[in-house]
Design a protein around this motif. Sequence first.
Motif, PDB file in Angstrom:
ATOM      1  N   VAL A 130       4.632  17.264   6.498  1.00  0.00           N
ATOM      2  CA  VAL A 130       3.425  17.578   7.269  1.00  0.00           C
ATOM      3  C   VAL A 130       2.252  17.578   6.300  1.00  0.00           C
ATOM      4  CG1 VAL A 130       2.319  19.245   8.811  1.00  0.00           C
ATOM      5  CG2 VAL A 130       4.819  19.050   8.785  1.00  0.00           C
ATOM      6  N   TYR A 131       1.246  16.742   6.614  1.00  0.00           N
ATOM      7  CA  TYR A 131       0.013  16.721   5.817  1.00  0.00           C
ATOM      8  C   TYR A 131      -1.059  17.455   6.615  1.00  0.00           C
ATOM      9  CZ  TYR A 131       1.694  12.722   2.994  1.00  0.00           C
ATOM     10  OH  TYR A 131       2.375  11.888   2.161  1.00  0.00           O
ATOM     11  N   ARG A 132      -1.450  18.603   6.212  1.00  0.00           N
ATOM     12  CA  ARG A 132      -2.535  19.360   6.865  1.00  0.00           C
ATOM     13  C   ARG A 132      -2.563  19.131   8.371  1.00  0.00           C
ATOM     14  NH1 ARG A 132      -6.420  17.129   3.385  1.00  0.00           N
ATOM     15  NH2 ARG A 132      -6.198  18.023   1.331  1.00  0.00           N
ATOM     16  N   GLY A 133      -1.489  19.503   9.018  1.00  0.00           N
ATOM     17  CA  GLY A 133      -1.472  19.396  10.485  1.00  0.00           C
ATOM     18  C   GLY A 133      -0.972  18.061  11.006  1.00  0.00           C
ATOM     19  N   THR A 134      -0.927  17.003  10.182  1.00  0.00           N
ATOM     20  CA  THR A 134      -0.388  15.717  10.643  1.00  0.00           C
ATOM     21  C   THR A 134       1.092  15.653  10.276  1.00  0.00           C
ATOM     22  OG1 THR A 134      -2.481  14.642  10.186  1.00  0.00           O
ATOM     23  CG2 THR A 134      -0.581  13.199  10.446  1.00  0.00           C
ATOM     24  N   VAL A 135       1.927  15.498  11.301  1.00  0.00           N
ATOM     25  CA  VAL A 135       3.361  15.358  11.028  1.00  0.00           C
ATOM     26  C   VAL A 135       3.619  13.885  10.726  1.00  0.00           C
ATOM     27  CG1 VAL A 135       5.696  15.722  11.899  1.00  0.00           C
ATOM     28  CG2 VAL A 135       3.853  17.269  12.584  1.00  0.00           C
ATOM     29  N   ALA A 136       3.835  13.554   9.448  1.00  0.00           N
ATOM     30  CA  ALA A 136       4.030  12.151   9.039  1.00  0.00           C
ATOM     31  C   ALA A 136       5.481  11.740   9.222  1.00  0.00           C
ATOM     32  CB  ALA A 136       3.612  11.968   7.592  1.00  0.00           C
ATOM     33  N   VAL A 137       6.404  12.639   8.904  1.00  0.00           N
ATOM     34  CA  VAL A 137       7.841  12.364   9.001  1.00  0.00           C
ATOM     35  C   VAL A 137       8.484  13.605   9.617  1.00  0.00           C
ATOM     36  CG1 VAL A 137       9.938  12.004   7.626  1.00  0.00           C
ATOM     37  CG2 VAL A 137       7.842  10.774   7.045  1.00  0.00           C
TER      38      VAL A 137
ATOM     39  N   GLY B 289       8.636  -0.216  11.362  1.00  0.00           N
ATOM     40  CA  GLY B 289       7.933   0.781  12.163  1.00  0.00           C
ATOM     41  C   GLY B 289       6.488   0.381  12.285  1.00  0.00           C
ATOM     42  N   PRO B 290       5.836   0.785  13.364  1.00  0.00           N
ATOM     43  CA  PRO B 290       4.414   0.472  13.508  1.00  0.00           C
ATOM     44  C   PRO B 290       3.594   1.158  12.411  1.00  0.00           C
ATOM     45  CG  PRO B 290       5.323   1.418  15.542  1.00  0.00           C
ATOM     46  CD  PRO B 290       6.362   1.583  14.487  1.00  0.00           C
ATOM     47  N   ASN B 291       2.330   0.808  12.284  1.00  0.00           N
ATOM     48  CA  ASN B 291       1.448   1.467  11.315  1.00  0.00           C
ATOM     49  C   ASN B 291       1.480   2.974  11.543  1.00  0.00           C
ATOM     50  OD1 ASN B 291      -0.774  -1.252  11.706  1.00  0.00           O
ATOM     51  ND2 ASN B 291       0.341  -0.783   9.868  1.00  0.00           N
ATOM     52  N   GLY B 292       1.564   3.701  10.449  1.00  0.00           N
ATOM     53  CA  GLY B 292       1.519   5.161  10.535  1.00  0.00           C
ATOM     54  C   GLY B 292       2.801   5.802  11.041  1.00  0.00           C
ATOM     55  N   SER B 293       3.897   5.059  11.053  1.00  0.00           N
ATOM     56  CA  SER B 293       5.148   5.627  11.587  1.00  0.00           C
ATOM     57  C   SER B 293       5.909   6.442  10.546  1.00  0.00           C
ATOM     58  CB  SER B 293       6.039   4.517  12.149  1.00  0.00           C
ATOM     59  OG  SER B 293       6.272   3.542  11.159  1.00  0.00           O
ATOM     60  N   GLY B 294       5.451   6.430   9.289  1.00  0.00           N
ATOM     61  CA  GLY B 294       6.084   7.292   8.284  1.00  0.00           C
ATOM     62  C   GLY B 294       6.940   6.557   7.259  1.00  0.00           C
ATOM     63  N   LYS B 295       6.852   5.236   7.203  1.00  0.00           N
ATOM     64  CA  LYS B 295       7.700   4.463   6.273  1.00  0.00           C
ATOM     65  C   LYS B 295       7.361   4.803   4.808  1.00  0.00           C
ATOM     66  CE  LYS B 295       6.225   0.500   7.927  1.00  0.00           C
ATOM     67  NZ  LYS B 295       5.268   0.945   8.974  1.00  0.00           N
ATOM     68  N   THR B 296       6.073   4.688   4.478  1.00  0.00           N
ATOM     69  CA  THR B 296       5.670   4.921   3.086  1.00  0.00           C
ATOM     70  C   THR B 296       5.953   6.366   2.686  1.00  0.00           C
ATOM     71  OG1 THR B 296       4.001   3.216   3.199  1.00  0.00           O
ATOM     72  CG2 THR B 296       3.684   4.879   1.508  1.00  0.00           C
ATOM     73  N   THR B 297       5.672   7.295   3.570  1.00  0.00           N
ATOM     74  CA  THR B 297       5.905   8.705   3.248  1.00  0.00           C
ATOM     75  C   THR B 297       7.396   8.949   3.001  1.00  0.00           C
ATOM     76  OG1 THR B 297       4.020   9.276   4.646  1.00  0.00           O
ATOM     77  CG2 THR B 297       5.495  11.069   4.044  1.00  0.00           C
ATOM     78  N   THR B 298       8.248   8.354   3.822  1.00  0.00           N
ATOM     79  CA  THR B 298       9.700   8.519   3.636  1.00  0.00           C
ATOM     80  C   THR B 298      10.112   7.944   2.284  1.00  0.00           C
ATOM     81  OG1 THR B 298      10.053   8.358   6.012  1.00  0.00           O
ATOM     82  CG2 THR B 298      11.968   7.941   4.627  1.00  0.00           C
TER      83      THR B 298
ATOM     84  N   SER C 109       8.873  -3.231   5.784  1.00  0.00           N
ATOM     85  CA  SER C 109       8.163  -4.469   6.089  1.00  0.00           C
ATOM     86  C   SER C 109       7.570  -4.423   7.482  1.00  0.00           C
ATOM     87  CB  SER C 109       9.130  -5.645   5.980  1.00  0.00           C
ATOM     88  OG  SER C 109       8.456  -6.845   6.258  1.00  0.00           O
ATOM     89  N   HIS C 110       6.477  -5.201   7.636  1.00  0.00           N
ATOM     90  CA  HIS C 110       5.936  -5.405   8.974  1.00  0.00           C
ATOM     91  C   HIS C 110       6.458  -6.705   9.545  1.00  0.00           C
ATOM     92  CE1 HIS C 110       2.569  -2.649   7.824  1.00  0.00           C
ATOM     93  NE2 HIS C 110       2.873  -2.245   9.037  1.00  0.00           N
ATOM     94  N   LEU C 111       7.055  -7.519   8.679  1.00  0.00           N
ATOM     95  CA  LEU C 111       7.427  -8.868   9.086  1.00  0.00           C
ATOM     96  C   LEU C 111       8.838  -8.881   9.659  1.00  0.00           C
ATOM     97  CD1 LEU C 111       5.978 -10.720   5.972  1.00  0.00           C
ATOM     98  CD2 LEU C 111       4.897 -10.369   8.194  1.00  0.00           C
TER      99      LEU C 111
HETATM  100  N1  LIG Z   1      -1.746  11.645   1.754  1.00  0.00           N
HETATM  101  C1  LIG Z   1      -1.866  11.793   3.056  1.00  0.00           C
HETATM  102  N2  LIG Z   1      -2.675  12.734   3.590  1.00  0.00           N
HETATM  103  C2  LIG Z   1      -2.787  12.898   4.904  1.00  0.00           C
HETATM  104  N3  LIG Z   1      -2.123  12.164   5.826  1.00  0.00           N
HETATM  105  C3  LIG Z   1      -1.319  11.199   5.368  1.00  0.00           C
HETATM  106  C4  LIG Z   1      -1.142  10.952   3.967  1.00  0.00           C
HETATM  107  N4  LIG Z   1      -0.254   9.940   3.819  1.00  0.00           N
HETATM  108  C5  LIG Z   1       0.097   9.561   5.066  1.00  0.00           C
HETATM  109  N5  LIG Z   1      -0.533  10.315   5.993  1.00  0.00           N
HETATM  110  C6  LIG Z   1      -0.380  10.200   7.462  1.00  0.00           C
HETATM  111  O1  LIG Z   1       1.001  10.234   7.740  1.00  0.00           O
HETATM  112  C7  LIG Z   1       1.335   9.316   8.770  1.00  0.00           C
HETATM  113  C8  LIG Z   1       2.396   8.342   8.273  1.00  0.00           C
HETATM  114  O2  LIG Z   1       1.815   7.509   7.270  1.00  0.00           O
HETATM  115  P1  LIG Z   1       2.661   6.461   6.413  1.00  0.00           P
HETATM  116  O3  LIG Z   1       1.718   5.858   5.431  1.00  0.00           O
HETATM  117  O4  LIG Z   1       3.874   7.115   5.899  1.00  0.00           O
HETATM  118  O5  LIG Z   1       3.061   5.404   7.538  1.00  0.00           O
HETATM  119  P2  LIG Z   1       3.534   3.888   7.389  1.00  0.00           P
HETATM  120  O6  LIG Z   1       4.599   3.693   8.407  1.00  0.00           O
HETATM  121  O7  LIG Z   1       3.893   3.602   5.968  1.00  0.00           O
HETATM  122  O8  LIG Z   1       2.220   3.103   7.792  1.00  0.00           O
HETATM  123  P3  LIG Z   1       1.725   1.621   7.407  1.00  0.00           P
HETATM  124  O9  LIG Z   1       2.676   0.670   8.042  1.00  0.00           O
HETATM  125  O10 LIG Z   1       0.369   1.554   8.021  1.00  0.00           O
HETATM  126  O11 LIG Z   1       1.698   1.532   5.908  1.00  0.00           O
HETATM  127  C9  LIG Z   1       0.032   8.666   9.192  1.00  0.00           C
HETATM  128  O12 LIG Z   1      -0.478   9.372  10.302  1.00  0.00           O
HETATM  129  C10 LIG Z   1      -0.865   8.861   7.984  1.00  0.00           C
HETATM  130  O13 LIG Z   1      -2.210   8.916   8.367  1.00  0.00           O
END
Ligand SMILES: Nc1ncnc2c1ncn2[C@@H]1O[C@H](COP(=O)(O)OP(=O)(O)OP(=O)(O)O)[C@@H](O)[C@H]1O
Length: 338
Positions: free
Chosen positions: A32-39, A56-65, A212-214
């Motif tokens: 959870v990033y300041r109220g945003t549940v990323a994963v 996963g679509p943009n913002g689905s949590g791939k990079t965070t995971t 990947s997005h592809l």
């Molecule tokens: N450092 C951060 N601070 C605040 N919110 C963040 C941070 N990193 C990611 N988020 C939020 O967490 C959610 C998941 O982001 P993440 O980058 O993990 O998704 P993603 O699937 O990798 O997206 P993309 O395909 O666009 O790269 C998004 O809502 C993003 O805005």
Amino acid sequence: MTTARIAGAAVPEARNGSGAAVAARTRGLRKVYRGTVAVDGVDLEVPEGAVVGMLGPNGSGKTTTIRMLLGLVQPTEGEIELLGVPMPDAADRVLPQVGALVEGPGFHPFLSGWENLQRLAAAEPLLAGRELDGAVSTALERVGLAGAARRKYRAYSLGMKQRLGLASALLAPRRLIVLDEPTNGLDPAGTQEVRRIIAELHAQGVTVLVSSHLLAEVEATCTHVVVLNQGVVVAQGALDDLLESGSPTLLVTTPDGASAVDVLRDHRIPARLAPDGVRVDLTTTTPATVIETLVRAGTRVDEARRERAGLEEAFARLTHDVGELVGEPDLEDAEAVR
Ligand SMILES: Nc1ncnc2c1ncn2[C@@H]1O[C@H](COP(=O)(O)OP(=O)(O)OP(=O)(O)O)[C@@H](O)[C@H]1O
């Protein structure tokens, strides 16, 4: 737990419930990033030796995971096990065997590609001093950067920077390679090279986790997939199982597609006209019934071919409306997300 010895380091070998070795596993992973549940409660399993595509679509949590797996981001909750070792314990022992390409690898802009890799190679515990030059040359060649090795990093194009990041992941012998969007910024030739490198790693028995997005790339290179949507795993397992979980169709080639569609619809068989023929949904019927229905009505059938759903269809289905989901279905439950 058994012990595998790779590149001179003794590390435990994790196994899942069915006895298969697992290179990476998470339980209830949450960020959870300041109220945003990323994963949100991710249970991930990366089988050893697999090439796992994370979609996963943009913002689905791939990079965070991925960042949590690599110890770059602290989870809010949950457990991570890498190469059989709970993280962050023993990170020093495990991470040298994990190569990673993540955004912003932190290269020095005024050093050349070669010099940047030299510095990183010197910090690799699995490389001896006399091996450094060879490791750097091999990694640069593998990603097609040998010709630009002496140019400054700041003069590299986006694609060249991406290739250098990939080279850094390949510097030392690895058991697991984690690549976050490795084809970002690459031209078609670069994308092909990434595909070739992933295939090589797979042939060598290295486990690969690649986001990947592809979809076409994932379909062509991966043995397994994990689909994330809004921070939740909506499907994971073998790619073939995911593709099989879609509704099968029959592609009928006929000189009179419009009347074939009418005939089938009159018999309550869902069908639609497509550029390459008539596509018939086989959920409630069989190929034999479709062909018989058409022939009896006097419609010529030149060819009928069963098709399985592509990854694009499966992805659209799985990420369409996560709000309907209860828990995290695996592929056997994929129908639940329709
Ligand atoms: N450092 C951060 N601070 C605040 N919110 C963040 C941070 N990193 C990611 N988020 C939020 O967490 C959610 C998941 O982001 P993440 O980058 O993990 O998704 P993603 O699937 O990798 O997206 P993309 O395909 O666009 O790269 C998004 O809502 C993003 O805005």
